[in-house]
Design a protein around this motif. Sequence first.
Motif, PDB file in Angstrom:
ATOM      1  N   LEU A 274       0.824  -1.217   0.000  1.00 44.98           N
ATOM      2  CA  LEU A 274       0.000   0.000   0.000  1.00 44.98           C
ATOM      3  C   LEU A 274       0.850   1.254   0.000  1.00 44.98           C
ATOM      4  O   LEU A 274       0.490   2.275  -0.625  1.00 44.98           O
ATOM      5  CB  LEU A 274      -0.918  -0.025   1.237  1.00 44.98           C
ATOM      6  CG  LEU A 274      -1.853   1.146   1.483  1.00 44.98           C
ATOM      7  CD1 LEU A 274      -2.790   1.368   0.293  1.00 44.98           C
ATOM      8  CD2 LEU A 274      -2.684   0.929   2.744  1.00 44.98           C
ATOM      9  N   CYS A 281       0.224   6.003   1.278  1.00 47.90           N
ATOM     10  CA  CYS A 281      -0.900   5.072   1.444  1.00 47.90           C
ATOM     11  C   CYS A 281      -2.199   5.707   0.952  1.00 47.90           C
ATOM     12  O   CYS A 281      -3.003   5.057   0.279  1.00 47.90           O
ATOM     13  CB  CYS A 281      -1.023   4.629   2.903  1.00 47.90           C
ATOM     14  SG  CYS A 281       0.367   3.609   3.457  1.00 47.90           S
ATOM     15  N   ASN A 284      -2.282   5.724  -2.911  1.00 50.17           N
ATOM     16  CA  ASN A 284      -2.434   4.427  -3.587  1.00 50.17           C
ATOM     17  C   ASN A 284      -3.752   3.718  -3.305  1.00 50.17           C
ATOM     18  O   ASN A 284      -4.160   2.844  -4.062  1.00 50.17           O
ATOM     19  CB  ASN A 284      -1.300   3.486  -3.154  1.00 50.17           C
ATOM     20  CG  ASN A 284       0.040   3.965  -3.658  1.00 50.17           C
ATOM     21  OD1 ASN A 284       0.129   4.599  -4.711  1.00 50.17           O
ATOM     22  ND2 ASN A 284       1.094   3.674  -2.909  1.00 50.17           N
ATOM     23  N   TYR A 285      -4.381   4.068  -2.187  1.00 51.95           N
ATOM     24  CA  TYR A 285      -5.471   3.266  -1.643  1.00 51.95           C
ATOM     25  C   TYR A 285      -6.625   3.039  -2.626  1.00 51.95           C
ATOM     26  O   TYR A 285      -6.954   1.903  -2.972  1.00 51.95           O
ATOM     27  CB  TYR A 285      -5.981   3.925  -0.349  1.00 51.95           C
ATOM     28  CG  TYR A 285      -7.186   3.258   0.246  1.00 51.95           C
ATOM     29  CD1 TYR A 285      -7.108   1.995   0.810  1.00 51.95           C
ATOM     30  CD2 TYR A 285      -8.423   3.898   0.238  1.00 51.95           C
ATOM     31  CE1 TYR A 285      -8.227   1.377   1.368  1.00 51.95           C
ATOM     32  CE2 TYR A 285      -9.551   3.293   0.785  1.00 51.95           C
ATOM     33  CZ  TYR A 285      -9.444   2.031   1.338  1.00 51.95           C
ATOM     34  OH  TYR A 285     -10.552   1.421   1.872  1.00 51.95           O
ATOM     35  N   ILE A 301      -7.526  -5.433   4.279  1.00 55.68           N
ATOM     36  CA  ILE A 301      -6.710  -4.219   4.349  1.00 55.68           C
ATOM     37  C   ILE A 301      -6.143  -4.066   5.748  1.00 55.68           C
ATOM     38  O   ILE A 301      -6.849  -4.280   6.740  1.00 55.68           O
ATOM     39  CB  ILE A 301      -7.560  -2.969   4.009  1.00 55.68           C
ATOM     40  CG1 ILE A 301      -8.341  -3.188   2.711  1.00 55.68           C
ATOM     41  CG2 ILE A 301      -6.688  -1.727   3.896  1.00 55.68           C
ATOM     42  CD1 ILE A 301      -9.550  -2.278   2.558  1.00 55.68           C
ATOM     43  N   TYR A 310      -2.903   8.377  10.450  1.00 60.18           N
ATOM     44  CA  TYR A 310      -3.618   7.697   9.354  1.00 60.18           C
ATOM     45  C   TYR A 310      -5.133   7.860   9.477  1.00 60.18           C
ATOM     46  O   TYR A 310      -5.892   7.133   8.834  1.00 60.18           O
ATOM     47  CB  TYR A 310      -3.276   6.206   9.356  1.00 60.18           C
ATOM     48  CG  TYR A 310      -1.909   5.885   8.787  1.00 60.18           C
ATOM     49  CD1 TYR A 310      -1.750   5.555   7.443  1.00 60.18           C
ATOM     50  CD2 TYR A 310      -0.776   5.919   9.596  1.00 60.18           C
ATOM     51  CE1 TYR A 310      -0.499   5.255   6.924  1.00 60.18           C
ATOM     52  CE2 TYR A 310       0.490   5.626   9.085  1.00 60.18           C
ATOM     53  CZ  TYR A 310       0.616   5.295   7.753  1.00 60.18           C
ATOM     54  OH  TYR A 310       1.847   5.008   7.229  1.00 60.18           O
ATOM     55  N   LEU A 313      -7.309   8.118   6.232  1.00 55.51           N
ATOM     56  CA  LEU A 313      -7.339   6.863   5.482  1.00 55.51           C
ATOM     57  C   LEU A 313      -8.164   5.813   6.229  1.00 55.51           C
ATOM     58  O   LEU A 313      -8.976   5.093   5.626  1.00 55.51           O
ATOM     59  CB  LEU A 313      -5.914   6.361   5.249  1.00 55.51           C
ATOM     60  CG  LEU A 313      -5.791   5.063   4.470  1.00 55.51           C
ATOM     61  CD1 LEU A 313      -6.401   5.179   3.085  1.00 55.51           C
ATOM     62  CD2 LEU A 313      -4.331   4.627   4.363  1.00 55.51           C
ATOM     63  N   ILE A 317     -11.194   3.330   5.133  1.00 50.10           N
ATOM     64  CA  ILE A 317     -11.122   1.872   5.306  1.00 50.10           C
ATOM     65  C   ILE A 317     -12.336   1.398   6.111  1.00 50.10           C
ATOM     66  O   ILE A 317     -12.960   0.383   5.785  1.00 50.10           O
ATOM     67  CB  ILE A 317      -9.797   1.465   5.996  1.00 50.10           C
ATOM     68  CG1 ILE A 317      -8.608   1.790   5.081  1.00 50.10           C
ATOM     69  CG2 ILE A 317      -9.797  -0.027   6.367  1.00 50.10           C
ATOM     70  CD1 ILE A 317      -7.242   1.623   5.724  1.00 50.10           C
TER      71      ILE A 317
END
Length: 327
Positions: A274, A281, A284-285, A301, A310, A313, A317
């Motif tokens: 990732l 990250c 790319n996610y 993930i 994070y 992100l 997720i």
Amino acid sequence: MDKIETQIGGIEKIDEAVRLLHEGEVVVIPTETVYGLAANALNAKAVKKIFLAKGRPQDNPLIVHIEDANKAKMVAVDIPESAYLLWEEFSPGPLTIVLKKHPLVPYVTTAGLETVGIRIPNNELALETIRRSNLPLAAPSANISGRVSPTEARFVYDDMNGKIPLILDGGPCKVGIESTVLDLTKETPTILRPGAITEDMLSACLGKVVNHKGKVVRAASPGMKYAHYKPMCACFAAKTSDEAKELYNHFTNSLIIARQDFLDTCDVDNKIHLGETPEECMRNYFRILRENENIYDVIIIESFENEPQYLALQNRIAKATEKPDKI
Ligand code: TXA
Ligand code: MG
């Protein structure tokens, strides 16, 4: 909806994009976060076409994109000094500021709200389109509602082919997840959606900033209320590589996405790196999800639950891995 031919082009298509926008059509623009499905924010009929192309619920407000802070007065009133401080610091950039709306902004754009979200995107093709058209552009992410946000023109094409006339291709998005949404109409500035501009960055500029809490009755920010950022296949978050392996082995045709240390301890065939930093990250996610959601039945993930850097992100997720009874 009649099927129309969808073109893809770069800077050479700007004049056509401007013409289409003036005619009340929808055009896709690249931004630094994700691609946006844009129309004249002041034209209710044009904005309705965005909702139609996306299949978006009517009570989800759109973000209005402008070229610089001086243009904010076209779409907002009673703009506080703090908004200008933020634009000075973070614009152009991945920050949306919610302000009191100007009477000329139709309620379709704001989904009936008296407020409007405003953003100055950090992408030359987008800024040039806004400048040349001299229009504020309402633009949600250019995916079918509920699906993963597109960070490249080819992903937009997958969702929007036949529905809109033009996609401006600005290459892969540099940030990769949607902007931070900050509401300045509340007593204390309130983050409605986390993004690359973090709470610490905002409070360094403004003093106190809080995260939205509480029950969502109406879509203060739709990610809170609707299924969002969901790949086509099943998704799970795993806190440890042992947990990831267990899930991987439980299903057939699964994939693990994680940072390198995590992957190194996963002895499996299907794994994708990732990134190593929050920025990498985030970038790319969505691309990795788009590229693999139709290849694998299950995507696992790495969870970043206990790593505040994070947070934005992890928010995406959490949405991707939410189970239906929670939506
Ligand atoms: O990075 C981004 O923000 C991308 C690019 C294209 O600019 N756009 C985007 O739009 O993510 P969308 O529609 O997918 O998400 C817009 C978010 C939603 O969470 C919405 O609720 C919030 O902004 N929003 C917009 N106007 C608002 C308002 N007046 N009050 C509260 N939230 C608002
Ligand atoms: Mg979206």
